[in-house]
Every structure is written in C-alpha cells, then in structure tokens.
Design an enzyme around this catalytic site. Structure first.
Site, mmCIF file in Angstrom:
data_model
loop_
_atom_site.group_PDB
_atom_site.id
_atom_site.type_symbol
_atom_site.label_atom_id
_atom_site.label_comp_id
_atom_site.label_asym_id
_atom_site.label_seq_id
_atom_site.Cartn_x
_atom_site.Cartn_y
_atom_site.Cartn_z
ATOM 1 C CG ASP A 1 -7.609 -0.851 -7.290
ATOM 2 O OD1 ASP A 1 -7.490 -1.072 -8.517
ATOM 3 O OD2 ASP A 1 -7.431 -1.722 -6.426
ATOM 4 C CG ASP B 1 -3.885 -4.435 2.348
ATOM 5 O OD1 ASP B 1 -3.039 -3.536 2.226
ATOM 6 O OD2 ASP B 1 -5.097 -4.225 2.482
ATOM 7 C CD GLU C 1 1.849 4.052 -18.339
ATOM 8 O OE1 GLU C 1 2.452 3.320 -17.529
ATOM 9 O OE2 GLU C 1 2.329 5.081 -18.810
HETATM 10 C C1 LIG Z 1 -5.563 -0.674 -11.261
HETATM 11 S S1 LIG Z 1 -4.496 -2.006 -10.756
HETATM 12 C C2 LIG Z 1 -2.917 -1.520 -11.391
HETATM 13 C C3 LIG Z 1 -1.934 -2.625 -11.414
HETATM 14 C C4 LIG Z 1 -0.527 -2.263 -11.941
HETATM 15 N N1 LIG Z 1 0.150 -1.345 -11.054
HETATM 16 C C5 LIG Z 1 -0.628 -1.677 -13.323
HETATM 17 O O1 LIG Z 1 -0.423 -0.450 -13.463
HETATM 18 O O2 LIG Z 1 -0.933 -2.426 -14.285
HETATM 19 C C6 LIG Z 1 -4.295 -1.737 -9.006
HETATM 20 C C7 LIG Z 1 -3.617 -2.906 -8.306
HETATM 21 O O3 LIG Z 1 -3.392 -2.594 -6.927
HETATM 22 C C8 LIG Z 1 -3.636 -3.746 -6.171
HETATM 23 N N2 LIG Z 1 -3.939 -3.334 -4.799
HETATM 24 C C9 LIG Z 1 -5.076 -2.757 -4.360
HETATM 25 N N3 LIG Z 1 -5.007 -2.511 -3.046
HETATM 26 C C10 LIG Z 1 -3.778 -2.951 -2.661
HETATM 27 C C11 LIG Z 1 -3.124 -3.001 -1.401
HETATM 28 N N4 LIG Z 1 -3.729 -2.540 -0.310
HETATM 29 N N5 LIG Z 1 -1.894 -3.536 -1.340
HETATM 30 C C12 LIG Z 1 -1.282 -4.002 -2.469
HETATM 31 N N6 LIG Z 1 -1.859 -3.980 -3.682
HETATM 32 C C13 LIG Z 1 -3.098 -3.463 -3.768
HETATM 33 C C14 LIG Z 1 -4.807 -4.409 -6.870
HETATM 34 O O4 LIG Z 1 -4.942 -5.781 -6.518
HETATM 35 C C15 LIG Z 1 -4.449 -4.187 -8.322
HETATM 36 O O5 LIG Z 1 -3.656 -5.236 -8.833
#
Ligand SMILES: C[S@@+](CC[C@H](N)C(=O)[O-])C[C@H]1O[C@@H](n2cnc3c(N)ncnc32)[C@H](O)[C@@H]1O
Length: 224
Positions: free
Chosen positions: A130, A108, A207
């Site tokens: 997210d 995280d 995206e």
């Molecule tokens: C909707 S996805 C988008 C992934 C990428 N940025 C993309 O645009 O394809 C959101 C990503 O954020 C990661 N994520 C969620 N909470 C997080 C945190 N606290 N720290 C790091 N990554 C996190 C999730 O595991 C996921 O891979």
C-alpha cells in the site's frame, strides 16, 4: 493478536466469503497457519524437505506465492497477509494447485518479523505494498528503518529483498532507505534491471490491474 506498538491501517475484511471459501477459511486455514511457537529451523514447518525458506509480505490473493511454490518445490514459503478475503483466496489456490510448501501468517507481518530466527530466510518479497502516498500517511509505509533492520537480521548473506511498486514516491522512499542501510546493496547496473520484472515472478493481481497506468519499478537489494 495485536501489540500496542503495531497499528494496522489496511482493510481486514471485504465482502462476505462465499460458503466454499468460508469452509476453506474455517477448516483448511488452521492446518496451514504458522504455529505460535515458530521453530528455530524453519524447514521444520514443511511436510516435505526444503532447502531454504522465503517470505512474502502482503501477498494479496497469493497468486505470486503459489506460482513461486510450484516453480521451486524445494523452497518453503511463508506468506503474511491480514486481509481475510486475500487469505481465503490463497488457501483456495493452495488446495487447487496442491501447493504443499506454503504456511500462512494471517496477521500484520510486523508482528511476525520479531518471531523469525536470525539468518533464516533467503528472500523477502514486498510486492506493490500500500503506497500511502499522502505525506501525512508516509509513515504508515511498510518499508522503514525498523523493518529494514529486521530484514537485515532475517536474510542470509547473499539473500534478497525484492520490492515492486508503481508509486514513484514509494520507490524513491525505499531506494533512499535501503541504499543507506549498511546491510544492503542495490543490485541494479542499468535501467533494464529495475524496469523488468524478475524472470521467475508472476505479475501480481494488483500489478495486472495497472490502476495507476505507471510502469512499475522492481528493486532488488542483496544482503551483504
Ligand atoms: C496493494 S495490495 C497488493 C497485494 C499483492 N502484493 C499484489 O501485488 O497483488 C497491498 C497488500 O498488503 C497488505 N498489507 C498491508 N499492510 C500489511 C502488513 N502490515 N502486513 C502484511 N500485509 C499487509 C494489504 O492487506 C494488501 O493485501
């Protein structure tokens, strides 16, 4: 690693990794992983000389990170992502493209921010985080007063926080918090500035899928 104050709500693991990816995860990831003791000078993390260091939070499959690293060979990158399958994809991308300037924090990102030195970064990317669009889940969003305080401490003056989302509620949420934060200025002057992807950025995996069908907003906040 965990902290009583930080509870992660996303997915840590999807399908089982294929043997090749599992090998990269077991053997190559330990070589790329950020050390527990982060050096005061982040450029010491990289085998080649870098002039500045940038952070991508929630890199998903890591395609944007690899693209940036290949485009800017004198920049060092740290990617934070707790989703194991995404981390394995990035490690595969790094190996395939011989991208030598990426280090990985596979936890995280909220656990990483306090470890990084003041004014150590020139850009922070948060691309399609997210959305947690139900009102009762809004507080799970990555952008908060607390994370913005960390971003303000970590970014050098003139540095950038780049945020992209196709969730209108999250865009408004981020705009409200970042524009009232004393350390940040929203750089947009006209609609095209937030409707157009940054010229040096690659469309991320999320995206490209365009799940919502809504055109994303691309917000750039400059550190005063
Ligand atoms: C909707 S996805 C988008 C992934 C990428 N940025 C993309 O645009 O394809 C959101 C990503 O954020 C990661 N994520 C969620 N909470 C997080 C945190 N606290 N720290 C790091 N990554 C996190 C999730 O595991 C996921 O891979």
């Amino acid at each position: 690693m965990s902290s009583p104050d930080v509870r992660f709500y996303g997915r840590r693991k999807g399908h089982d990794l294929k043997p090749g990816r599992q090998r990269l995860f077991d053997e190559t990831l330990p070589l790329l992983r950020l050390p527990d003791d982060v050096p005061q000078d982040l450029s010491d993390l990289f085998a080649t000389d870098v002039d500045e260091v940038q952070l991508e939070i929630g890199f998903g499959g890591g395609e944007h990170l690899v693209h940036q690293a290949l485009t800017h060979p004198r920049v060092g990158y740290i990617g934070a992502e707790p989703y194991i399958n995404g981390v394995a994809m990035l490690v595969a991308g790094i190996e395939r493209e011989s991208a030598a300037t990426i280090r990985i924090f596979d936890e995280d990102a909220r656990l990483l921010l306090p470890k990084l030195p003041d004014a150590s970064l020139t850009k922070i990317y948060l691309l399609f985080p997210d959305p947690w669009h139900k009102a009762r889940h809004n507080k799970r969003r990555f952008v908060s007063e607390e994370t913005l305080d960390h971003f303000a401490r970590l970014l050098r003056p003139g540095g950038e926080f780049r945020f992209a989302s196709d969730d209108a509620g999250y865009v408004r949420w981020t705009l409200a918090r970042a524009t009232r934060h004393a350390a940040f200025i929203w750089t947009a002057r006209e609609p095209a500035d937030w409707r157009t992807r940054w010229p040096d950025a690659l469309a991320t995996r999320y995206e490209t899928k365009n799940i919502t069908g809504i055109k994303p907003a691309y917000l750039t906040f400059c550190r005063r």
